[in-house]
Design a protein around this motif. Sequence first.
Motif, PDB file in Angstrom:
ATOM      1  N   ALA A  86       3.469  -2.437  11.040  1.00 12.39           N
ATOM      2  CA  ALA A  86       2.854  -2.754   9.658  1.00 12.39           C
ATOM      3  C   ALA A  86       1.232  -2.456   9.038  1.00 12.39           C
ATOM      4  O   ALA A  86       1.317  -2.368   7.391  1.00 12.39           O
ATOM      5  CB  ALA A  86       2.658  -4.344  10.062  1.00 12.39           C
ATOM      6  N   ILE A  87       0.522  -1.687  10.149  1.00  5.01           N
ATOM      7  CA  ILE A  87      -1.010  -1.683   9.632  1.00  5.01           C
ATOM      8  C   ILE A  87      -0.494  -0.054   8.573  1.00  5.01           C
ATOM      9  O   ILE A  87      -1.408   0.013   8.076  1.00  5.01           O
ATOM     10  CB  ILE A  87      -1.613  -1.300  10.968  1.00  5.01           C
ATOM     11  N   CYS A  88       0.360   0.424   9.528  1.00  4.62           N
ATOM     12  CA  CYS A  88       0.456   1.679   9.413  1.00  4.62           C
ATOM     13  C   CYS A  88       1.054   1.932   7.535  1.00  4.62           C
ATOM     14  O   CYS A  88       0.462   3.165   6.465  1.00  4.62           O
ATOM     15  CB  CYS A  88       1.056   2.748  10.323  1.00  4.62           C
ATOM     16  N   LEU A  89       2.134   1.413   7.265  1.00  2.00           N
ATOM     17  CA  LEU A  89       2.514   1.456   6.471  1.00  2.00           C
ATOM     18  C   LEU A  89       1.320   0.711   4.911  1.00  2.00           C
ATOM     19  O   LEU A  89       1.615   1.407   4.225  1.00  2.00           O
ATOM     20  CB  LEU A  89       4.461   0.029   6.372  1.00  2.00           C
ATOM     21  N   SER A  90       0.473   0.115   4.936  1.00  2.00           N
ATOM     22  CA  SER A  90      -0.713  -0.691   4.602  1.00  2.00           C
ATOM     23  C   SER A  90      -1.347   0.300   4.740  1.00  2.00           C
ATOM     24  O   SER A  90      -2.060   0.572   3.127  1.00  2.00           O
ATOM     25  CB  SER A  90      -1.137  -1.748   5.277  1.00  2.00           C
ATOM     26  N   ASP A  91      -1.587   0.778   5.467  1.00  3.95           N
ATOM     27  CA  ASP A  91      -2.800   1.745   4.852  1.00  3.95           C
ATOM     28  C   ASP A  91      -1.966   3.539   4.100  1.00  3.95           C
ATOM     29  O   ASP A  91      -2.587   4.328   3.271  1.00  3.95           O
ATOM     30  CB  ASP A  91      -3.085   3.390   6.604  1.00  3.95           C
ATOM     31  N   VAL A  92      -0.748   3.915   3.898  1.00  2.38           N
ATOM     32  CA  VAL A  92      -0.017   4.917   3.665  1.00  2.38           C
ATOM     33  C   VAL A  92      -0.226   4.439   2.075  1.00  2.38           C
ATOM     34  O   VAL A  92      -0.066   5.333   0.957  1.00  2.38           O
ATOM     35  CB  VAL A  92       1.763   5.240   3.790  1.00  2.38           C
ATOM     36  N   GLY A  93       0.024   3.375   1.632  1.00  5.04           N
ATOM     37  CA  GLY A  93       0.248   2.575   0.781  1.00  5.04           C
ATOM     38  C   GLY A  93      -1.369   2.866  -0.290  1.00  5.04           C
ATOM     39  O   GLY A  93      -1.038   2.852  -1.290  1.00  5.04           O
ATOM     40  N   ASP A  94      -1.966   2.752   0.390  1.00  4.07           N
ATOM     41  CA  ASP A  94      -3.702   3.197  -0.129  1.00  4.07           C
ATOM     42  C   ASP A  94      -3.483   4.574  -0.647  1.00  4.07           C
ATOM     43  O   ASP A  94      -4.036   5.280  -1.631  1.00  4.07           O
ATOM     44  CB  ASP A  94      -4.631   3.155   1.028  1.00  4.07           C
ATOM     45  N   PHE A  95      -2.552   5.281   0.097  1.00  8.31           N
ATOM     46  CA  PHE A  95      -2.559   6.709  -0.935  1.00  8.31           C
ATOM     47  C   PHE A  95      -1.483   7.763  -1.937  1.00  8.31           C
ATOM     48  O   PHE A  95      -1.080   7.709  -3.106  1.00  8.31           O
ATOM     49  CB  PHE A  95      -2.030   7.917   0.476  1.00  8.31           C
ATOM     50  N   GLU A  96      -1.032   6.193  -1.817  1.00  8.99           N
ATOM     51  CA  GLU A  96       0.487   5.755  -2.741  1.00  8.99           C
ATOM     52  C   GLU A  96       0.551   5.018  -4.616  1.00  8.99           C
ATOM     53  O   GLU A  96       1.137   5.163  -5.137  1.00  8.99           O
ATOM     54  CB  GLU A  96       1.835   6.146  -2.105  1.00  8.99           C
ATOM     55  N   GLY A  97      -0.231   4.441  -4.264  1.00  5.91           N
ATOM     56  CA  GLY A  97      -0.569   3.638  -5.487  1.00  5.91           C
ATOM     57  C   GLY A  97      -0.610   2.261  -5.037  1.00  5.91           C
ATOM     58  O   GLY A  97       0.036   1.524  -4.491  1.00  5.91           O
ATOM     59  N   ILE A  98      -1.150   1.441  -6.043  1.00  7.35           N
ATOM     60  CA  ILE A  98      -0.992  -0.599  -6.084  1.00  7.35           C
ATOM     61  C   ILE A  98       0.658  -0.756  -6.399  1.00  7.35           C
ATOM     62  O   ILE A  98       1.335  -1.556  -5.637  1.00  7.35           O
ATOM     63  CB  ILE A  98      -1.817  -1.009  -6.909  1.00  7.35           C
ATOM     64  N   LYS A  99       1.608   0.062  -7.012  1.00  6.72           N
ATOM     65  CA  LYS A  99       2.517  -0.363  -6.325  1.00  6.72           C
ATOM     66  C   LYS A  99       3.905  -0.190  -5.285  1.00  6.72           C
ATOM     67  O   LYS A  99       4.322  -1.291  -5.420  1.00  6.72           O
ATOM     68  CB  LYS A  99       3.402   0.869  -8.403  1.00  6.72           C
ATOM     69  N   THR A 100       3.536   1.182  -5.275  1.00  5.78           N
ATOM     70  CA  THR A 100       3.878   1.166  -3.582  1.00  5.78           C
ATOM     71  C   THR A 100       3.391   0.325  -2.782  1.00  5.78           C
ATOM     72  O   THR A 100       4.115  -1.013  -1.666  1.00  5.78           O
ATOM     73  CB  THR A 100       4.317   2.767  -3.063  1.00  5.78           C
ATOM     74  N   LYS A 101       1.891  -0.383  -3.026  1.00  3.36           N
ATOM     75  CA  LYS A 101       1.315  -1.101  -1.630  1.00  3.36           C
ATOM     76  C   LYS A 101       1.869  -1.920  -1.926  1.00  3.36           C
ATOM     77  O   LYS A 101       2.482  -3.452  -1.740  1.00  3.36           O
ATOM     78  CB  LYS A 101      -0.653  -1.178  -2.218  1.00  3.36           C
ATOM     79  N   ILE A 102       1.835  -3.272  -3.471  1.00  2.00           N
ATOM     80  CA  ILE A 102       2.577  -4.427  -3.169  1.00  2.00           C
ATOM     81  C   ILE A 102       4.355  -4.136  -3.023  1.00  2.00           C
ATOM     82  O   ILE A 102       4.565  -5.163  -2.112  1.00  2.00           O
ATOM     83  CB  ILE A 102       2.268  -4.516  -5.237  1.00  2.00           C
ATOM     84  N   GLY A 103       5.119  -2.968  -3.409  1.00  2.00           N
ATOM     85  CA  GLY A 103       5.965  -3.422  -3.577  1.00  2.00           C
ATOM     86  C   GLY A 103       6.052  -3.044  -1.560  1.00  2.00           C
ATOM     87  O   GLY A 103       7.227  -3.296  -1.435  1.00  2.00           O
ATOM     88  N   ASN A 104       5.918  -2.930  -0.641  1.00  2.00           N
ATOM     89  CA  ASN A 104       5.793  -2.287   0.260  1.00  2.00           C
ATOM     90  C   ASN A 104       4.939  -3.939   1.243  1.00  2.00           C
ATOM     91  O   ASN A 104       5.776  -4.594   2.333  1.00  2.00           O
ATOM     92  CB  ASN A 104       4.860  -1.361   1.460  1.00  2.00           C
ATOM     93  N   ALA A 105       4.716  -5.020   0.559  1.00  2.00           N
ATOM     94  CA  ALA A 105       3.707  -6.270   0.787  1.00  2.00           C
ATOM     95  C   ALA A 105       4.595  -6.976   1.621  1.00  2.00           C
ATOM     96  O   ALA A 105       4.250  -7.685   2.907  1.00  2.00           O
ATOM     97  CB  ALA A 105       2.960  -6.795  -0.124  1.00  2.00           C
ATOM     98  N   ILE A 106       5.743  -7.280   1.064  1.00  2.00           N
ATOM     99  CA  ILE A 106       6.463  -7.923   2.028  1.00  2.00           C
ATOM    100  C   ILE A 106       6.367  -7.761   3.396  1.00  2.00           C
ATOM    101  O   ILE A 106       7.347  -8.332   4.460  1.00  2.00           O
ATOM    102  CB  ILE A 106       8.160  -8.591   1.174  1.00  2.00           C
ATOM    103  N   VAL A 107       7.846  -6.378   3.244  1.00  2.00           N
ATOM    104  CA  VAL A 107       7.062  -5.243   4.743  1.00  2.00           C
ATOM    105  C   VAL A 107       6.515  -6.341   5.795  1.00  2.00           C
ATOM    106  O   VAL A 107       6.709  -6.350   6.965  1.00  2.00           O
ATOM    107  CB  VAL A 107       8.203  -4.255   4.180  1.00  2.00           C
TER     108      VAL A 107
END
Length: 220
Positions: A86-107
Motif C-alpha cells: 500500500a505504501i509503495c503503491l501510494s509512492d508510485v502514484g506521486d510519479f504518475e499524477g493525481i488521477k492515478t493516485k486517486i484511482g489507487n486510493a481504494i486499493v
Amino acid sequence: VEEVLEQADYLYGSGETEKLYQLLVQHKNSDDAELLWRLARASRDLAQLSSTSAEEKRQLAYEALEYAKKALEKNESNFAAHKWYAICLSDVGDFEGIKTKIGNAIVIKEHFQRAVELNPKDATTIHLIGIWCYTFAEMPWYQRKIAATLFATPPTSTFQEVLCEIFLSLVCTADPNFYSKNLLFLGKTYLKLNNKKMALLWLSKAKEYPAHTEEDKQVR
C-alpha cells in the motif's frame, strides 16, 4: 534466510539505510515474503534520502512496489507485505499524477485494512489509515471532481475520523510519542478543527521529537 533477516533488522534499527539495501538487494530473487517486504521498505527508505537523485528516487519507488507485490504473491497472509504494498503503491502514484493516485486510493486503503486485520496491534498501519483519511478530508474541490469521475461513490473522510485513527494508533503502542508524523498530523488535524490549543500542544511535540530518520528531520 534467518541470518539475513536478523542482520537486516539490526541495520534497520541502526539507521544504516544504504548498507541495508545493499544486503537485501542481493536476495531480490528470493521467494521469502519476509525478506521481500524488507527489501521493499529498504528501497523506499533509500529513495527518501536527500542524497538520492530524482531519477534514482523514481526508479527505487517502482522497484519497491515490485518487491512488495512479489512479497504479497508469496504470502498473502503477511501483514507487512500488505502494508508495504500500500505504501509503495501510494509512492508510485506521486510519479504518475493525481488521477492515478486517486484511482489507487481504494486499493491502498483495502491493503492497510487487511494489514490491520492480520495484525491489529500494528500502530504504524493504523496511523497510515489516519493519513489516508486526512488526505481525503482536506482534498480540494478539483480533486474531488476527479474522484467523482473515477468512482460511483468517491472515497471521503472527515477530520474526526482522522483523530479516531491516529489516537487508536497511540492506544496500540501505549506511547504517545511513538512516531513523529503521528504528532505532526494530530497537530494539523486539530488546526483543521480550529482547536488551536491542542494543535499547539501536538505540533510542539512534533518539533521536539528527536530526529532519527530523514522523515523525522522533515517533520521538524
